[in-house]
Design a protein around this motif. Sequence first.
Motif, PDB file in Angstrom:
ATOM      1  N   LEU A 209       0.901  -1.357   0.062  1.00  0.00           N
ATOM      2  CA  LEU A 209      -0.035  -0.003  -0.044  1.00  0.00           C
ATOM      3  C   LEU A 209       0.807   1.194  -0.075  1.00  0.00           C
ATOM      4  N   GLY A 210       2.176   1.141   0.161  1.00  0.00           N
ATOM      5  CA  GLY A 210       2.845   2.226  -0.088  1.00  0.00           C
ATOM      6  C   GLY A 210       3.398   2.894   1.213  1.00  0.00           C
ATOM      7  N   TYR A 211       3.049   2.501   2.358  1.00  0.00           N
ATOM      8  CA  TYR A 211       3.442   3.229   3.680  1.00  0.00           C
ATOM      9  C   TYR A 211       4.886   2.943   4.161  1.00  0.00           C
ATOM     10  N   GLU A 212       5.532   3.964   4.691  1.00  0.00           N
ATOM     11  CA  GLU A 212       6.505   3.756   5.278  1.00  0.00           C
ATOM     12  C   GLU A 212       6.665   3.507   6.648  1.00  0.00           C
ATOM     13  N   LYS A 213       5.712   4.083   7.501  1.00  0.00           N
ATOM     14  CA  LYS A 213       5.578   3.870   8.952  1.00  0.00           C
ATOM     15  C   LYS A 213       3.941   3.822   9.067  1.00  0.00           C
ATOM     16  N   ILE A 214       3.670   2.871  10.140  1.00  0.00           N
ATOM     17  CA  ILE A 214       2.270   2.659  10.391  1.00  0.00           C
ATOM     18  C   ILE A 214       2.172   2.782  12.026  1.00  0.00           C
ATOM     19  N   SER A 215       0.811   2.955  12.413  1.00  0.00           N
ATOM     20  CA  SER A 215       0.485   2.774  14.019  1.00  0.00           C
ATOM     21  C   SER A 215      -0.383   1.526  13.894  1.00  0.00           C
ATOM     22  N   LEU A 216      -0.313   1.062  15.319  1.00  0.00           N
ATOM     23  CA  LEU A 216      -1.120   0.001  15.507  1.00  0.00           C
ATOM     24  C   LEU A 216      -2.086  -0.024  16.520  1.00  0.00           C
ATOM     25  N   PHE A 217      -3.386  -0.651  16.297  1.00  0.00           N
ATOM     26  CA  PHE A 217      -4.538  -0.443  17.164  1.00  0.00           C
ATOM     27  C   PHE A 217      -4.934  -2.187  17.270  1.00  0.00           C
ATOM     28  N   GLY A 218      -5.057  -2.658  18.457  1.00  0.00           N
ATOM     29  CA  GLY A 218      -5.588  -3.879  18.559  1.00  0.00           C
ATOM     30  C   GLY A 218      -5.990  -4.147  20.110  1.00  0.00           C
ATOM     31  N   GLY A 219      -6.673  -5.279  20.205  1.00  0.00           N
ATOM     32  CA  GLY A 219      -7.138  -5.665  21.794  1.00  0.00           C
ATOM     33  C   GLY A 219      -7.089  -7.056  21.726  1.00  0.00           C
ATOM     34  N   SER A 220      -6.784  -7.620  22.719  1.00  0.00           N
ATOM     35  CA  SER A 220      -6.733  -8.987  23.208  1.00  0.00           C
ATOM     36  C   SER A 220      -5.355  -9.647  22.261  1.00  0.00           C
ATOM     37  N   PHE A 221      -5.764 -10.665  21.371  1.00  0.00           N
ATOM     38  CA  PHE A 221      -4.964 -10.961  20.328  1.00  0.00           C
ATOM     39  C   PHE A 221      -4.366 -10.153  19.648  1.00  0.00           C
TER      40      PHE A 221
END
Length: 515
Positions: A209-221
């Motif tokens: 998708l052409g992204y250099e950096k990402i942020s993460l969002f998640g719960g539990s697993f």
Amino acid sequence: MARSLVLAALLLTAGCHSASPTNQVSPLPVAPPVSAASPSKPREIVVERGTVRHENGTDVPYELGTLLVPENRRNPKSRMIGVGFARIKAPRPTGAPPVFWLPGGPGLSVLGAFTDDDAAAKNRLRSWLTFGAVGDLVVVEQRGCTRRGEMLEAMSEALPLDQPGSARAEAEAMRALAKAAVAANPDKDLSGYDIGELVADVDDLRRALGYEKISLFGGSFGSQWSFAVMRLHPETVARAVLSGVEPLNNGYDMPSHVFAALQRIANDADRNPGLAPYLPAGGVMEAVRVLRLRFAEKPAAVQAKDEAGRERTVVLGAEDLQLALQSHTQEGEQWPAFILSLYHGHYEAWAREVLEERKASKTKLIGPLVDSSLGVTAAREQKLRTDPAVEMLGTWNFESNIASAPDWPTRDMGDALREPVESPIPVVFVHGDWDTSTPVENTLDLKPYFPNGHAIVVHRAGHDGTFYQLRGEPAVKQAVYTFLETGKMENLPAELTLPVPTFEVPSFAPPARAR
């Protein structure tokens, strides 16, 4: 998470408890599974586009796609499989890295939010649409559990009704399931469904998708998956928001931590006027103690009707009670009524649930495949087995997964991945202290390894998504969005306290002399 606890396995989704939206979805066909004969190459993506009507009346475009990846990257001749994803681009550029939203489980498929009409799908989509203020949102499904690729499942065998359940019997059943699943899938390389491959899927999609950096969002697993991404590709992660936190070495919960959450729930329940007529002297935890002694002395044979209306006899024993104590706590306000019903000898509803749980059923294979790759360090396993609360809760939490790990073909990722190390990545942890699926101690123990992190402990919150735990706190929710957009942590509290809930009461009239 206590992944052996069937009732608790897949209930966490960020925002899934929010109010029903008024979004209108333009449905798209579900892509067929990708076969080995499909003309494809790694990291190729196939995308369909549609729009969803926001409640403010605007049409929001989205992409529903399939990422093509090798089933096993360590095998140069591996077949190609599909991993489903979705992207909702921000309505205007924010300069922030995209948020990669990783679902829980393992075994939670979420892209039906764009096509399904049930309340859970609508609420999930409503939550996703709020991320436009931050930047692009990318939702990534798990390989082997995606309608944009394959759903790997196997039938588990029925367990007997005429004898009490046991963690040992469940472990033997899990071992049999592993062998049957491997034999039933000779055309698939099940060794390719480990946590390392899930991390590589995220990284391949980031690059595609052409992204250099990402942020993460998640719960539990989803949080555990995020930790693995941060460990294996730290240079690509700008920041993260994680709830119901599950460290890489904490796939199996410490029994005493679970028991402490039950005690906190009981503490409020003991002061509830509606429950007072049902309480023994000593409160809810005294009822738990009495039940343990009762079932240790003798199992109970209970009549219950199956789904066809036939009368069946279900034998319930001490280990069934251990499992029940921790598998009815997704909503803390319901757990005391369940315990008090058992205390007063009302076993029928419990027997119906056990009748359903012991029948043959489909199991999503991604769960045990990933769990066996994560495993647990020898030091933590020793603590699990010698924890004092094992007497109350048993070994259901970990017995079947540890016993069956050699039977699943996924590789053991090793202690170097499991054991925590210091990370400079900014992380906001949100954790409820009524969480019995991933106890709050997970966050408290891990936080020192993230010197740039911030923890929010939400008193009386359970195993919920980030923004549902922060319900009633719009300023704090906004501060989380601001963190995802800018990395700033201003206005983030260290703790919040939810109001005492309206506890459910037993369905029968209170006895004349409950005390």
